[in-house]
Design an enzyme around this catalytic site. Structure first.
Site, PDB file in Angstrom:
ATOM      1  N   MET A  28       0.783  -1.251  -0.003  1.00 54.81           N
ATOM      2  CA  MET A  28       0.145  -0.126  -0.018  1.00 54.81           C
ATOM      3  C   MET A  28       0.898   1.397  -0.061  1.00 54.81           C
ATOM      4  O   MET A  28       0.528   2.383   0.502  1.00 54.81           O
ATOM      5  CB  MET A  28      -0.984   0.140   1.167  1.00 54.81           C
ATOM      6  N   HIS A  32       9.052   1.032   3.644  1.00 60.77           N
ATOM      7  CA  HIS A  32      10.078   1.281   4.539  1.00 60.77           C
ATOM      8  C   HIS A  32      11.018  -0.114   4.324  1.00 60.77           C
ATOM      9  O   HIS A  32      10.479  -1.018   3.249  1.00 60.77           O
ATOM     10  CB  HIS A  32       9.470   1.166   5.804  1.00 60.77           C
ATOM     11  N   HIS A  35       9.482  -3.439   3.486  1.00 64.15           N
ATOM     12  CA  HIS A  35       9.041  -3.637   2.265  1.00 64.15           C
ATOM     13  C   HIS A  35      10.353  -4.118   1.097  1.00 64.15           C
ATOM     14  O   HIS A  35      10.371  -5.026   0.624  1.00 64.15           O
ATOM     15  CB  HIS A  35       8.424  -2.451   1.398  1.00 64.15           C
ATOM     16  N   GLN A  59     -10.311  -2.038   2.718  1.00 67.53           N
ATOM     17  CA  GLN A  59      -9.916  -2.773   3.914  1.00 67.53           C
ATOM     18  C   GLN A  59      -9.706  -1.946   5.020  1.00 67.53           C
ATOM     19  O   GLN A  59      -9.447  -2.434   6.124  1.00 67.53           O
ATOM     20  CB  GLN A  59      -8.461  -3.630   3.642  1.00 67.53           C
ATOM     21  N   LYS A 149       4.314 -10.264   9.876  1.00 64.61           N
ATOM     22  CA  LYS A 149       3.832  -9.297  10.747  1.00 64.61           C
ATOM     23  C   LYS A 149       2.468  -9.442  10.684  1.00 64.61           C
ATOM     24  O   LYS A 149       1.796  -9.145  11.756  1.00 64.61           O
ATOM     25  CB  LYS A 149       4.481  -7.870  10.554  1.00 64.61           C
ATOM     26  N   SER A 185       6.705  -0.738  10.231  1.00 65.33           N
ATOM     27  CA  SER A 185       5.339  -0.426   9.877  1.00 65.33           C
ATOM     28  C   SER A 185       5.142   0.827   9.229  1.00 65.33           C
ATOM     29  O   SER A 185       5.943   1.894   9.749  1.00 65.33           O
ATOM     30  CB  SER A 185       4.319  -0.737  10.963  1.00 65.33           C
TER      31      SER A 185
HETATM   32  O1  PAF Z   1      -0.355  -5.798   3.725  1.00 66.60           O
HETATM   33  C1  PAF Z   1      -0.624  -4.790   2.962  1.00 66.60           C
HETATM   34  O2  PAF Z   1       0.110  -3.977   2.678  1.00 66.60           O
HETATM   35  C2  PAF Z   1      -2.131  -5.026   2.338  1.00 66.60           C
HETATM   36  O3  PAF Z   1      -2.748  -5.559   3.094  1.00 66.60           O
HETATM   37  C3  PAF Z   1      -1.940  -5.659   1.166  1.00 66.60           C
HETATM   38  C4  PAF Z   1      -1.773  -7.131   0.987  1.00 66.60           C
HETATM   39  C5  PAF Z   1      -1.158  -4.768   0.008  1.00 66.60           C
HETATM   40  C6  PAF Z   1      -3.413  -5.558   0.453  1.00 66.60           C
HETATM   41  O4  PAF Z   1      -4.035  -4.303   0.193  1.00 66.60           O
END
Ligand code: PAF
Length: 289
Positions: A28, A32, A35, A59, A149, A185
């Site tokens: 999303m 950081h 990722h 979500q 996580k 995060s």
């Molecule tokens: O973990 C995330 O960043 C989100 O939940 C994802 C898997 C990209 C889905 O939007």
């Protein structure tokens, strides 16, 4: 590295690359080091690395959280380029949810309904499951990468991939942590210096439970109490501290095999989650998250 905004352009970009393995890292944005770890895993295993950036409105259970979610595309693209990403898929909401969109992928059962599912509402994991299904269908990757996580998210995705027969290998990378133990995060940027210091009670609580389990405590209630004491000493009143079966997410009656300890709570206005795998004393360490 190319940046595409539509599914058609993504498929075009991948058409000539299918002879080799394609890896997808869904994000999303607000990237950081956590990722970056996923991107490096993909870079070392796959011939083509695709990263998606999409802040998925479906979500988010709180509009304020969605509005406050950091959007840092320029910096994200720079990080992606530095990590050797080949294709970035960064669609607008209307590309993912066009007018008339009416389908939800909904995983039933405890893995979606307990803990984060109970706290954030049914729609949270429905939103995750739906968007991840769409991203997997758009990129059709050989592998998709997620962080440990979000253990419950991983369990939900595992379920939908198995149930829908999606031909993808899920790769779960260990939780990436700052040197002092705080799980990385995108939300950490919202913590004040004082809140960040207090947030360290979360990894400390997990460590306390790990140590207690290794020292022979098998009563999950006793383990939870140890964690809650650590959290409350730092002014964190957790949404939950749970000791559950790592596959089913059912609460365990006794620690007689690997278990997942999951914590969620607010530090100031910022909600953080973290987890670790524990094992009873004498068992081989299950390999932490
Ligand atoms: O973990 C995330 O960043 C989100 O939940 C994802 C898997 C990209 C889905 O939007």
């Amino acid at each position: 590295m190319i940046v595409v905004r539509t599914v058609a352009a993504l498929r075009d970009a991948l058409r000539d690359r299918r002879a080799g393995a394609v890896g997808l890292v869904p994000t999303m944005g607000a990237l950081h080091e956590g990722h970056a770890t996923l991107l490096r895993a993909a870079r070392s295993a796959d011939d083509t690395v695709v990263m998606s950036i999409f802040v998925n409105p479906a979500q988010f259970d709180e509009q304020a959280d969605l509005a406050a979610y950091p959007r840092t595309e320029e910096a994200d693209l720079a990080l992606a380029e530095a990590e050797g990403v080949d294709v970035v898929f960064a669609p607008e909401a209307a590309e993912v949810y066009p007018a008339g969109f009416a389908t939800t992928v909904s995983v039933a059962g405890l893995i979606a309904e307990t803990l984060e599912g109970a706290e954030r509402g049914r729609s949270h994991f429905d939103g995750v499951a739906t968007v991840v299904t769409k991203l997997l269908l758009a990129a059709l990757p050989d592998r998709a990468y997620f962080g440990a996580k979000d253990a419950q998210q991983v369990a939900v995705i595992r379920r939908l991939v198995a149930d829908l027969g999606v031909p993808v290998e899920l790769v779960v990378c260990p939780t990436s942590r700052d040197a002092d133990g705080l799980a990385r995060s995108s939300r950490n940027t919202r913590l004040s210096p004082d809140e960040r210091a207090r947030a360290l009670a979360i990894p400390r609580a997990l460590e306390e439970v790990t140590d207690a389990a290794a020292a022979g405590t098998t009563d999950p209630e006793a383990l939870r109490a140890r964690a809650i004491a650590v959290l409350e000493a730092s002014g964190i009143h957790p949404d939950y501290v749970a000791v559950v079966d790592p596959a089913s997410f059912a609460p365990i009656a006794r620690l007689d095999g690997p278990a997942l300890v999951a914590i969620a709570g607010r530090v100031g206005a910022t909600r953080l989650i973290d987890n670790t795998l524990i094992a009873p004393s004498g068992a081989l360490a299950p390999g932490g998250s």
